[in-house]
Design a protein around this motif. Structure first.
Motif, PDB file in Angstrom:
ATOM      1  N   LEU A  26       6.370   9.724  -1.682  1.00 27.63           N
ATOM      2  CA  LEU A  26       5.428   8.618  -1.823  1.00 27.63           C
ATOM      3  C   LEU A  26       6.204   7.308  -1.787  1.00 27.63           C
ATOM      4  O   LEU A  26       7.194   7.149  -2.508  1.00 27.63           O
ATOM      5  N   GLU A  33       0.833  -1.198   0.000  1.00 31.15           N
ATOM      6  CA  GLU A  33       0.000   0.000   0.000  1.00 31.15           C
ATOM      7  C   GLU A  33       0.868   1.248   0.000  1.00 31.15           C
ATOM      8  O   GLU A  33       2.000   1.242   0.479  1.00 31.15           O
ATOM      9  N   SER A  34       0.299   2.299  -0.545  1.00 30.51           N
ATOM     10  CA  SER A  34       1.027   3.561  -0.658  1.00 30.51           C
ATOM     11  C   SER A  34       0.939   4.347   0.643  1.00 30.51           C
ATOM     12  O   SER A  34      -0.034   4.240   1.377  1.00 30.51           O
ATOM     13  N   THR A  76       5.782   2.797  -1.267  1.00 31.93           N
ATOM     14  CA  THR A  76       4.926   1.614  -1.215  1.00 31.93           C
ATOM     15  C   THR A  76       5.559   0.667  -0.222  1.00 31.93           C
ATOM     16  O   THR A  76       6.765   0.396  -0.294  1.00 31.93           O
ATOM     17  N   GLY A  93       8.015   5.508  -4.507  1.00 32.54           N
ATOM     18  CA  GLY A  93       7.126   5.478  -5.662  1.00 32.54           C
ATOM     19  C   GLY A  93       6.035   4.435  -5.512  1.00 32.54           C
ATOM     20  O   GLY A  93       5.888   3.792  -4.475  1.00 32.54           O
ATOM     21  N   ASP A  94       5.270   4.286  -6.575  1.00 26.39           N
ATOM     22  CA  ASP A  94       4.166   3.331  -6.593  1.00 26.39           C
ATOM     23  C   ASP A  94       4.646   2.040  -7.262  1.00 26.39           C
ATOM     24  O   ASP A  94       4.539   1.874  -8.471  1.00 26.39           O
ATOM     25  N   GLN A  95       5.209   1.137  -6.453  1.00 23.81           N
ATOM     26  CA  GLN A  95       5.783  -0.105  -6.955  1.00 23.81           C
ATOM     27  C   GLN A  95       5.355  -1.278  -6.063  1.00 23.81           C
ATOM     28  O   GLN A  95       6.163  -1.820  -5.314  1.00 23.81           O
ATOM     29  N   PRO A  96       4.081  -1.680  -6.137  1.00 19.62           N
ATOM     30  CA  PRO A  96       3.594  -2.723  -5.232  1.00 19.62           C
ATOM     31  C   PRO A  96       4.292  -4.075  -5.401  1.00 19.62           C
ATOM     32  O   PRO A  96       4.550  -4.763  -4.407  1.00 19.62           O
TER      33      PRO A  96
END
Length: 140
Positions: free
Chosen positions: A61, A38-39, A63, A80-83
Motif C-alpha cells: 500500500l 491517494e492510496s 500513498t 503506507g497511508d501517509q497523505p
C-alpha cells in the motif's frame, strides 16, 4: 543531491523536516495540486539471491501525490497511508525540479538529518548485537 537519497532521508528522518521544507515553498510559491494524495497498490519486487532472478511476493500500500510549481511537476510516493508526507515530498520534489533558490540551503539540513538517521540505526544495531549469543563459547 540525487532524488533517491533525498527522498530516503525525508522518509526515514523526522517528518517535521519534510513539513518545514514544504511550508517554506508553499508560503512563497503557488503550488498547484495535480493529484491529491491517494492510496494505491504497487507490486513489491525482490531479487532472489542464489539465482539473481526477480519475483513479486505481493503488493504494498502506497500513498502518492503530484503537484506543480512553476511548470515543474513533483511526485511524492510513500509506503503506507501517509497523505501529508506524500504531499510534502511532492512539493519538495517540485521545488528541486524547478531549481528554486530555497533548495540550495537544504543540502546541509538533509545531510545533518542523514547523520541522525545513521546514528539511530547504529544505536539500534548495537542494542541488537548486545543480545547476540556466541555458541562457540558455550561449549567450554
Amino acid at each position: 543531491m540525487r532524488r533517491r537519497r533525498r527522498t530516503e532521508i525525508l522518509i526515514n528522518g523526522s517528518q517535521k523536516l519534510a513539513e518545514d521544507l514544504a511550508h517554506c515553498i508553499k508560503d512563497t510559491y503557488q503550488v498547484r495540486v495535480i493529484q491529491e494524495p491517494e492510496s494505491g497498490l504497487v507490486m513489491m519486487k525482490v531479487r532472489e539471491t542464489s539465482q539473481k532472478s526477480l519475483f513479486y511476493p505481493g503488493e504494498v500500500l502506497v500513498t502518492e501525490c503530484k503537484v506543480q510549481i512553476d511548470g515543474r511537476i513533483g511526485i511524492g510516493i510513500v509506503a503506507g497511508d501517509q497523505p501529508e508526507l506524500s504531499y510534502h515530498l511532492a512539493v519538495i520534489d517540485a521545488a528541486y525540479e524547478a531549481k528554486l533558490p530555497e533548495t540550495i540551503g537544504w543540502k546541509l539540513l538533509l545531510e545533518n538529518e542523514e547523520k541522525v538517521i545513521q546514528e539511530q540505526r547504529a544505536a539500534a544495531s548495537h542494542s541488537i548485537l548486545k543480545t547476540k549469543v556466541n555458541f562457540e563459547t558455550m561449549d567450554v
